[in-house]
Motif scaffolding. Structure first.
Motif, PDB file in Angstrom:
ATOM      1  N   THR A 119     -21.951  40.655 -35.904  1.00  0.00           N
ATOM      2  CA  THR A 119     -21.149  39.862 -35.017  1.00  0.00           C
ATOM      3  C   THR A 119     -21.271  40.277 -33.553  1.00  0.00           C
ATOM      4  O   THR A 119     -21.037  39.544 -32.884  1.00  0.00           O
ATOM      5  CB  THR A 119     -19.466  40.051 -35.761  1.00  0.00           C
ATOM      6  N   TYR A 120     -21.573  42.035 -33.736  1.00  0.00           N
ATOM      7  CA  TYR A 120     -21.060  42.076 -32.523  1.00  0.00           C
ATOM      8  C   TYR A 120     -23.062  42.635 -31.904  1.00  0.00           C
ATOM      9  O   TYR A 120     -23.426  43.230 -32.269  1.00  0.00           O
ATOM     10  CB  TYR A 120     -20.396  43.785 -32.442  1.00  0.00           C
ATOM     11  N   PRO A 121     -23.008  42.448 -30.235  1.00  0.00           N
ATOM     12  CA  PRO A 121     -24.253  42.627 -30.022  1.00  0.00           C
ATOM     13  C   PRO A 121     -24.275  44.172 -30.330  1.00  0.00           C
ATOM     14  O   PRO A 121     -25.585  44.667 -30.236  1.00  0.00           O
ATOM     15  CB  PRO A 121     -24.105  42.283 -28.514  1.00  0.00           C
ATOM     16  N   HIS A 122     -23.203  45.006 -29.712  1.00  0.00           N
ATOM     17  CA  HIS A 122     -23.846  46.411 -29.507  1.00  0.00           C
ATOM     18  C   HIS A 122     -25.020  46.577 -31.162  1.00  0.00           C
ATOM     19  O   HIS A 122     -25.239  47.971 -31.061  1.00  0.00           O
ATOM     20  CB  HIS A 122     -22.626  47.443 -29.473  1.00  0.00           C
ATOM     21  N   ASP A 123     -24.029  46.816 -32.154  1.00  0.00           N
ATOM     22  CA  ASP A 123     -24.585  46.237 -33.547  1.00  0.00           C
ATOM     23  C   ASP A 123     -25.704  45.641 -33.934  1.00  0.00           C
ATOM     24  O   ASP A 123     -26.866  46.295 -34.515  1.00  0.00           O
ATOM     25  CB  ASP A 123     -23.684  45.950 -35.019  1.00  0.00           C
ATOM     26  N   ARG A 124     -26.281  44.853 -33.115  1.00  0.00           N
ATOM     27  CA  ARG A 124     -27.200  44.377 -32.958  1.00  0.00           C
ATOM     28  C   ARG A 124     -28.858  44.879 -32.592  1.00  0.00           C
ATOM     29  O   ARG A 124     -29.860  45.454 -32.456  1.00  0.00           O
ATOM     30  CB  ARG A 124     -27.898  43.132 -32.829  1.00  0.00           C
ATOM     31  N   GLU A 125     -28.367  45.579 -30.792  1.00  0.00           N
ATOM     32  CA  GLU A 125     -29.096  46.631 -30.323  1.00  0.00           C
ATOM     33  C   GLU A 125     -29.440  47.949 -31.687  1.00  0.00           C
ATOM     34  O   GLU A 125     -30.460  48.493 -31.084  1.00  0.00           O
ATOM     35  CB  GLU A 125     -28.062  47.121 -29.017  1.00  0.00           C
ATOM     36  N   THR A 126     -27.571  48.375 -31.396  1.00  0.00           N
ATOM     37  CA  THR A 126     -28.369  49.712 -32.985  1.00  0.00           C
ATOM     38  C   THR A 126     -29.186  49.037 -33.965  1.00  0.00           C
ATOM     39  O   THR A 126     -29.918  50.335 -34.214  1.00  0.00           O
ATOM     40  CB  THR A 126     -26.970  50.269 -33.762  1.00  0.00           C
ATOM     41  N   LEU A 127     -29.373  47.959 -34.489  1.00  0.00           N
ATOM     42  CA  LEU A 127     -30.230  47.733 -35.618  1.00  0.00           C
ATOM     43  C   LEU A 127     -31.129  47.797 -35.020  1.00  0.00           C
ATOM     44  O   LEU A 127     -32.733  48.247 -35.654  1.00  0.00           O
ATOM     45  CB  LEU A 127     -29.723  46.652 -36.175  1.00  0.00           C
ATOM     46  N   ALA A 128     -31.699  47.121 -34.047  1.00  0.00           N
ATOM     47  CA  ALA A 128     -32.851  47.131 -33.605  1.00  0.00           C
ATOM     48  C   ALA A 128     -33.806  48.250 -33.273  1.00  0.00           C
ATOM     49  O   ALA A 128     -34.516  48.894 -33.241  1.00  0.00           O
ATOM     50  CB  ALA A 128     -32.770  45.841 -31.978  1.00  0.00           C
ATOM     51  N   GLU A 129     -32.797  49.835 -33.042  1.00  0.00           N
ATOM     52  CA  GLU A 129     -32.938  51.181 -32.284  1.00  0.00           C
ATOM     53  C   GLU A 129     -33.254  51.445 -33.844  1.00  0.00           C
ATOM     54  O   GLU A 129     -34.632  52.257 -33.935  1.00  0.00           O
ATOM     55  CB  GLU A 129     -32.312  51.457 -31.691  1.00  0.00           C
ATOM     56  N   ALA A 130     -32.774  50.765 -34.963  1.00  0.00           N
ATOM     57  CA  ALA A 130     -33.339  51.696 -36.185  1.00  0.00           C
ATOM     58  C   ALA A 130     -34.287  51.326 -36.402  1.00  0.00           C
ATOM     59  O   ALA A 130     -35.356  52.255 -37.351  1.00  0.00           O
ATOM     60  CB  ALA A 130     -31.831  51.613 -37.066  1.00  0.00           C
ATOM     61  N   ARG A 131     -34.591  50.383 -36.353  1.00  0.00           N
ATOM     62  CA  ARG A 131     -35.665  49.374 -37.102  1.00  0.00           C
ATOM     63  C   ARG A 131     -36.585  50.475 -37.443  1.00  0.00           C
ATOM     64  O   ARG A 131     -37.847  50.836 -38.092  1.00  0.00           O
ATOM     65  CB  ARG A 131     -36.173  48.433 -36.601  1.00  0.00           C
ATOM     66  N   PRO A 132     -38.220  51.288 -36.184  1.00  0.00           N
ATOM     67  CA  PRO A 132     -38.928  51.739 -36.152  1.00  0.00           C
ATOM     68  C   PRO A 132     -38.561  53.343 -36.379  1.00  0.00           C
ATOM     69  O   PRO A 132     -39.035  54.515 -36.985  1.00  0.00           O
ATOM     70  CB  PRO A 132     -39.570  52.837 -34.639  1.00  0.00           C
ATOM     71  N   LEU A 133     -36.931  53.635 -37.166  1.00  0.00           N
ATOM     72  CA  LEU A 133     -36.829  54.834 -37.864  1.00  0.00           C
ATOM     73  C   LEU A 133     -35.701  54.625 -39.438  1.00  0.00           C
ATOM     74  O   LEU A 133     -35.503  55.371 -39.996  1.00  0.00           O
ATOM     75  CB  LEU A 133     -35.825  55.979 -36.532  1.00  0.00           C
ATOM     76  N   ARG A 134     -36.327  53.697 -39.425  1.00  0.00           N
ATOM     77  CA  ARG A 134     -36.170  53.233 -40.831  1.00  0.00           C
ATOM     78  C   ARG A 134     -36.745  54.087 -42.108  1.00  0.00           C
ATOM     79  O   ARG A 134     -36.545  54.197 -43.255  1.00  0.00           O
ATOM     80  CB  ARG A 134     -35.869  51.659 -40.847  1.00  0.00           C
TER      81      ARG A 134
END
Length: 285
Positions: A119-134
């Motif tokens: 729902t929230y843009p800040h969560d989408r930013e966190t998701l993008a940050e997590a991708r290379p560290l998944r």
């Protein structure tokens, strides 16, 4: 004076196959990551693991830390949320989750679909940050022993210099922090203050502890430390190494991590994969 931020913690929980765990809150009709407020005196690391368990039913262990979110809530106060990547320990099946008034849906969602559903843009930013560290990592925790009696006031063998009451409290508070990173073995200097620092964890969990004179101030050995670090990084488990301030630079250098100052009872968590450290963080109890 402005009120302090409301503190919360959570995790971006992923699993093999490229899926991420999302929760739906009926009160706000939003999709987000599992998270929640810290209890009084609770460490953010502990809160992150606890909140995931409460909101999804999964037992997780944390990976690399993500950037802190900070945003203004509807009432005007600011909220700060600490996030880590995470993986489930044991089963990651959420099909038996029982919906309730706080969380009425828990779902594994494919990565690109999760970006659309959040729902929230800040969560989408966190998701993008997590991708290379998944990808799954192991943790090698470098721990400086807790606060000990002063060297100047101790007349006996320095190896027997014990923790003071503050140091004992620090050792107790380390228990859930080490568990959060799935530490399954302790490696300690032979000095009493180091052994006392890891004792609450090994006593609570039953995991083994091994003593090394090479990690002590008196017997520090560069070759021995390098061999130990190499074995732990190449091994298949997460571990903690407890040592002393003068020995810390040698341990960190053996790991390929830049020298970092640690206060008594503090730890550096190095997340490594396939022999390479991919992220580090410093935590105090």
């Amino acid at each position: 004076m402005e009120p302090r931020d409301v503190r919360a913690a959570g995790a971006v929980v992923t699993r093999k196959g490229g899926e991420v765990l999302l929760v739906h809150r009926p009160k706000y009709d939003d999709w987000s990551f599992p998270k929640g407020k810290l209890d009084p005196g609770e460490h953010a690391v502990t809160a992150a693991v606890r909140e995931v368990a409460e909101e999804t039913g999964l037992d997780v262990r944390l990976g690399p830390a993500l950037a802190r979110q900070r945003y203004r809530m509807s009432g005007g106060r600011w909220k700060s949320v600490d996030y880590w990547t995470a993986r489930a320990i044991g089963s990651d099946d959420v099909s038996r989750y029982r919906p309730n008034a706080e969380i009425d849906a828990v779902e594994w969602v494919e990565w690109s679909a999760a970006a659309r559903r959040l729902t929230y843009p800040h969560d989408r930013e966190t998701l993008a940050e997590a991708r290379p560290l998944r990808r799954k990592t192991r943790a090698l925790v470098v721990l400086r022993h807790g606060q000990a009696r002063s060297r100047g006031g101790w007349r006996k063998d320095d190896r027997q210099r014990p923790l003071v009451q503050l140091g004992e409290a620090q050792a107790q508070r380390l228990v859930p922090l080490l568990a959060a990173f799935d530490v399954t073995a302790a490696h300690s200097s032979t000095s009493l203050r180091c052994l006392q620092t890891v004792a609450p964890y090994v006593d609570t969990t039953g995991w083994p502890v091994k003593l090394y004179d090479e990690l002590s101030e008196e017997g520090a050995s560069v070759e021995g430390i390098v061999d130990l670090v190499d074995a732990l990084v190449d091994g298949g488990e997460s571990a903690v190494v407890c040592t002393h301030r003068p020995v810390l630079p040698t341990v960190l250098d053996a790991m390929g991590v830049r020298e970092t100052k640690l206060e008594p009872g503090a730890m550096l968590v190095a997340h490594h994969r396939k022999g390479r450290v991919v992220a580090t963080e410093v935590l105090a109890p």
